[in-house]
Write a protein that holds these residues in place. Structure first.
Motif, PDB file in Angstrom:
ATOM      1  N   THR A 268      58.680  63.401  72.062  1.00 44.00           N
ATOM      2  CA  THR A 268      59.052  64.550  72.890  1.00 44.00           C
ATOM      3  C   THR A 268      59.947  64.151  74.055  1.00 44.00           C
ATOM      4  N   LYS A 269      59.652  63.043  74.697  1.00 43.93           N
ATOM      5  CA  LYS A 269      60.466  62.641  75.850  1.00 43.93           C
ATOM      6  C   LYS A 269      61.908  62.345  75.434  1.00 43.93           C
ATOM      7  N   VAL A 270      62.112  61.881  74.201  1.00 42.70           N
ATOM      8  CA  VAL A 270      63.470  61.627  73.710  1.00 42.70           C
ATOM      9  C   VAL A 270      64.183  62.949  73.444  1.00 42.70           C
ATOM     10  N   ILE A 271      63.488  63.876  72.776  1.00 44.98           N
ATOM     11  CA  ILE A 271      64.093  65.168  72.456  1.00 44.98           C
ATOM     12  C   ILE A 271      64.546  65.894  73.713  1.00 44.98           C
ATOM     13  N   PHE A 272      63.766  65.804  74.781  1.00 45.93           N
ATOM     14  CA  PHE A 272      64.068  66.572  75.986  1.00 45.93           C
ATOM     15  C   PHE A 272      64.936  65.828  77.002  1.00 45.93           C
ATOM     16  N   THR A 273      65.046  64.517  76.878  1.00 46.74           N
ATOM     17  CA  THR A 273      65.843  63.777  77.868  1.00 46.74           C
ATOM     18  C   THR A 273      67.031  63.036  77.272  1.00 46.74           C
ATOM     19  N   ASN A 274      66.952  62.688  75.986  1.00 38.55           N
ATOM     20  CA  ASN A 274      68.039  61.903  75.396  1.00 38.55           C
ATOM     21  C   ASN A 274      68.189  62.201  73.905  1.00 38.55           C
ATOM     22  N   PRO A 275      68.397  63.478  73.536  1.00 39.13           N
ATOM     23  CA  PRO A 275      68.510  63.806  72.115  1.00 39.13           C
ATOM     24  C   PRO A 275      69.773  63.216  71.497  1.00 39.13           C
ATOM     25  N   VAL A 276      69.693  62.939  70.202  1.00 38.96           N
ATOM     26  CA  VAL A 276      70.834  62.365  69.486  1.00 38.96           C
ATOM     27  C   VAL A 276      71.844  63.442  69.115  1.00 38.96           C
ATOM     28  N   ARG A 277      71.368  64.608  68.688  1.00 44.19           N
ATOM     29  CA  ARG A 277      72.247  65.655  68.200  1.00 44.19           C
ATOM     30  C   ARG A 277      72.659  66.588  69.333  1.00 44.19           C
ATOM     31  N   LYS A 278      73.944  66.934  69.359  1.00 46.12           N
ATOM     32  CA  LYS A 278      74.461  67.844  70.385  1.00 46.12           C
ATOM     33  C   LYS A 278      73.772  69.203  70.303  1.00 46.12           C
ATOM     34  N   GLN A 279      73.483  69.638  69.081  1.00 46.09           N
ATOM     35  CA  GLN A 279      72.831  70.927  68.878  1.00 46.09           C
ATOM     36  C   GLN A 279      71.460  70.955  69.563  1.00 46.09           C
ATOM     37  N   THR A 280      70.748  69.840  69.470  1.00 49.39           N
ATOM     38  CA  THR A 280      69.445  69.743  70.138  1.00 49.39           C
ATOM     39  C   THR A 280      69.613  69.813  71.643  1.00 49.39           C
ATOM     40  N   GLU A 281      70.571  69.070  72.160  1.00 48.39           N
ATOM     41  CA  GLU A 281      70.803  69.055  73.599  1.00 48.39           C
ATOM     42  C   GLU A 281      71.130  70.450  74.119  1.00 48.39           C
ATOM     43  N   GLU A 282      71.981  71.181  73.384  1.00 51.25           N
ATOM     44  CA  GLU A 282      72.354  72.519  73.822  1.00 51.25           C
ATOM     45  C   GLU A 282      71.154  73.464  73.812  1.00 51.25           C
ATOM     46  N   TYR A 283      70.261  73.275  72.855  1.00 52.57           N
ATOM     47  CA  TYR A 283      69.099  74.157  72.792  1.00 52.57           C
ATOM     48  C   TYR A 283      68.110  73.865  73.917  1.00 52.57           C
ATOM     49  N   VAL A 284      67.773  72.601  74.115  1.00 47.48           N
ATOM     50  CA  VAL A 284      66.743  72.284  75.118  1.00 47.48           C
ATOM     51  C   VAL A 284      67.268  72.493  76.535  1.00 47.48           C
ATOM     52  N   THR A 285      68.582  72.520  76.714  1.00 47.29           N
ATOM     53  CA  THR A 285      69.136  72.798  78.041  1.00 47.29           C
ATOM     54  C   THR A 285      69.467  74.276  78.233  1.00 47.29           C
ATOM     55  N   GLY A 286      69.172  75.096  77.214  1.00 50.39           N
ATOM     56  CA  GLY A 286      69.345  76.534  77.352  1.00 50.39           C
ATOM     57  C   GLY A 286      70.748  77.031  77.130  1.00 50.39           C
ATOM     58  N   ARG A 287      71.627  76.214  76.510  1.00 49.35           N
ATOM     59  CA  ARG A 287      72.998  76.659  76.305  1.00 49.35           C
ATOM     60  C   ARG A 287      73.201  77.438  75.033  1.00 49.35           C
ATOM     61  N   PHE A 288      72.189  77.440  74.148  1.00 48.77           N
ATOM     62  CA  PHE A 288      72.231  78.368  73.004  1.00 48.77           C
ATOM     63  C   PHE A 288      70.808  78.610  72.536  1.00 48.77           C
ATOM     64  N   GLY A 289      70.617  79.668  71.741  1.00 40.91           N
ATOM     65  CA  GLY A 289      69.330  79.978  71.190  1.00 40.91           C
ATOM     66  C   GLY A 289      68.625  81.114  71.887  1.00 40.91           C
TER      67      GLY A 289
END
Length: 289
Positions: A268-289
């Motif tokens: 979980t800490k990787v998904i929320f702080t250092n995700p590999v996929r740009k799509q994941t980063e955009e989702y967890v930072t609220g930029r899409f979804g």
């Protein structure tokens, strides 16, 4: 017992297909002691698993492992396949007409989509708590005792099991003097904890939770989250949630789904702080979804 290597690696099964049913018992999972560097073996394994509603794929080619002694969160936008995958683990999707599965989805090394599997046994060992509290229109006691009675538990042993499950659900002290009252008279948060106690009463190995806090106020939500954390040493817990803060608070691993596909899965800490996929980063930072 059906051995995994006797099953085809990729198969199609239509929900409700007539087939001779064999009592396929799923062995109880006994986790072994593990040091910080040793990974416990996966209890749930998805290998190119897909679930179709008619011609529409609810999830497509899902491959990942879910581990015991941990909380695994599944996040993603609405309609991304989170609940479809969760309900596939104990085959609740069989209740929907024209569903079919491809690939394999195993619990304790048993393919749950084997035609011969005993669904009652599967759902006993893979319990589920739903989005909205759904207590039976029975007494508080009868709600928790329902599953054990079907398993042949009666008398004092049943009383003890009901009490233990209500204690696990942090509800005993609130209801111990009112066990003969209707469960429908409980508050929403209490009803959800009662449903959790009812799920625990069948002594499952796996506990599935589909948005268990979405209908609850912040105080009741906090109690459910505390319970989830306290139970993870005894149960494998998989939770679907739209609340990313909740996933970050209570889960050890997080899977991000989008459009029926698994985009990324990691601690979980990787998904929320250092995700590999740009799509994941955009989702967890609220930029899409």
């Amino acid at each position: 017992m059906i051995e995994v290597n006797e099953m085809p690696q990729r198969k199609v099964l239509a929900a409700g297909t007539a087939a001779k049913t064999t009592d396929v018992k799923m062995a109880n999972y006994v986790p072994q002691a593990a040091g910080p560097e040793q990974q416990l073996p996966a209890i749930i394994r998805a290998d190119r698993f897909s679930l179709y509603y008619g011609s529409h794929a609810g999830v497509k080619d899902i491959t990942f492992d879910i581990y015991p002694r941990a909380v695994t969160a599944i996040i993603g936008p609405s309609g991304c396949g989170k609940s479809t995958f969760l309900r596939s683990i104990n085959r609740m999707n069989d209740l929907i007409p024209n569903t079919r599965a491809e690939g394999t989805l195993c619990v304790n090394d048993v393919n749950v989509y084997d035609r011969r599997i005993n669904l009652a046994n599967l759902r006993q060992q893979v319990g589920m708590v739903f989005q909205k509290p759904n207590p039976f229109p029975k007494t508080i006691y009868a709600n928790v005792a329902y599953g054990p009675r079907l398993q042949g538990v009666h008398g004092r042993a049943l009383d003890e099991q009901v009490e233990q499950c209500l204690r696990h659900a942090a509800l005993w002290e609130e209801v111990k003097d009112y066990l003969d009252r209707s469960a429908l008279g409980l508050s929403g948060g209490q009803q959800q904890r009662l449903c959790l106690a009812r799920a625990l009463a069948t002594q499952p190995n796996v506990l599935l939770m589909d948005e268990p806090c979405s209908a609850l106020d912040p105080i009741a939500t906090a109690k459910i989250e505390e319970l989830i954390i306290s139970l993870k040493d005894e149960y494998t817990i998989v939770i679907v949630t739209h609340n990313m803060q909740q996933a970050a608070r209570i889960s050890d691993r997080t899977a991000f789904f989008c459009l029926g596909e698994l985009i990324e899965y990691d601690q979980t800490k990787v998904i929320f702080t250092n995700p590999v996929r740009k799509q994941t980063e955009e989702y967890v930072t609220g930029r899409f979804g």
